[in-house]
Design an enzyme around this catalytic site. Sequence first.
Site, PDB file in Angstrom:
ATOM      1  N   GLU A 199       0.829  -1.201   0.000  1.00  0.00           N
ATOM      2  CA  GLU A 199       0.000   0.000   0.000  1.00  0.00           C
ATOM      3  C   GLU A 199       0.864   1.252   0.000  1.00  0.00           C
ATOM      4  O   GLU A 199       0.605   2.198  -0.750  1.00  0.00           O
ATOM      5  CB  GLU A 199      -0.920  -0.003   1.223  1.00  0.00           C
ATOM      6  CG  GLU A 199      -1.881   1.176   1.270  1.00  0.00           C
ATOM      7  CD  GLU A 199      -2.921   1.022   2.363  1.00  0.00           C
ATOM      8  OE1 GLU A 199      -3.725   0.077   2.276  1.00  0.00           O
ATOM      9  OE2 GLU A 199      -2.923   1.838   3.301  1.00  0.00           O
ATOM     10  N   ARG A 225      -2.642  33.910 -17.535  1.00  0.00           N
ATOM     11  CA  ARG A 225      -2.981  34.970 -16.580  1.00  0.00           C
ATOM     12  C   ARG A 225      -1.976  36.116 -16.648  1.00  0.00           C
ATOM     13  O   ARG A 225      -0.755  35.882 -16.668  1.00  0.00           O
ATOM     14  CB  ARG A 225      -3.003  34.379 -15.168  1.00  0.00           C
ATOM     15  CG  ARG A 225      -3.235  35.365 -14.058  1.00  0.00           C
ATOM     16  CD  ARG A 225      -4.680  35.813 -14.007  1.00  0.00           C
ATOM     17  NE  ARG A 225      -4.937  36.548 -12.773  1.00  0.00           N
ATOM     18  CZ  ARG A 225      -6.060  37.208 -12.533  1.00  0.00           C
ATOM     19  NH1 ARG A 225      -7.023  37.201 -13.440  1.00  0.00           N
ATOM     20  NH2 ARG A 225      -6.232  37.848 -11.400  1.00  0.00           N
TER      21      ARG A 225
END
Length: 336
Positions: A199, A225
Amino acid sequence: MATARRTRRARRRDPRRARRTGLGALDTALVFEAAGYGCHDTGLIFAAGAHLFAVALPIAEFGSDSQKKKLPGLCDGTLVGANAMTEPDAGSDIGALKTTAVRSGNGYVLNGVKSFVSNGPIADVYVTYAVTDPNAKHLGTTGFVVDAGTPGLVRSEPFGKLGLNGCAAGTVEFHDCAVPEDAVLGNGSLVFQHGMLLERACLFAIYLGVQERLVERCITHVKRRKQFGKRLSTFQSVSNRIVDMKLRLESSRLLLYKACWAIDQDDDAVLPAALSKLAVSQAAVQTALDAVELFGGRGYQTDEGIEEHLRDAVGGLIFSGTSDIQRQLAALELGL
């Protein structure tokens, strides 16, 4: 030839690995990385990972023939698995569990409370851990496979969380819950550590994919931007921040790949897995925070979806062993 040599080594070291077919740890990590990049519901992918690494995999590795009959359903999704390990007073300390399993006739009776059970409110199958020998500390725990319909098993409704909302989590309680002998999965410490190793190495590849997507979004944003008549990308403070984001991503990716490679080679992977989990989880939080700042007010708004990545990333510092636990594991492996 290299694959054949690995297979022969696996057969000598662990007969179960020689019989296994399918993909290895690195292949699995690549799949989860791609899912993290392509799926915007990080909690959903996390839920799938918890289901796979903490339930399906332990049953495949340690389960009895009758337990393995659940694998087709766990693999095709008709059955959902949950790992009931953590307790209110026992998180990463498997030796501090209070849930007990007492011999009774041809089985055991379980009593105790499990908290923060991912998939707990909706699961069909639970892999849980209980103390069977109080004098043996962490070696005296046993893993069990328990069906959701077993009398005495009570699960809560999903509780609210900071992030990973696509994964339902809650409490699971065992009140004189009688299970047969065949419910025994194996030594709790062995089963749990095996699942945790994979995991920590494979599941956190989700955050690699998420970071990749965030870096791309930020690059697109700062090129479009404008502030003070210039594109944001022309400001060195902005471009440096994105370079740091990319550096964290690539560095943690290599550590994770190395951990998975060590598992596939049957090498000792405890240290690389701990280091990769630590690096990836911290990188995910910092990169998400950087993305919020780069997007400014839009990054703070929920409509943009940037702040959600930050909330999802914070969980990575806690589950599968906190960052401090990973440092402790690494220190032990270094002989400190």
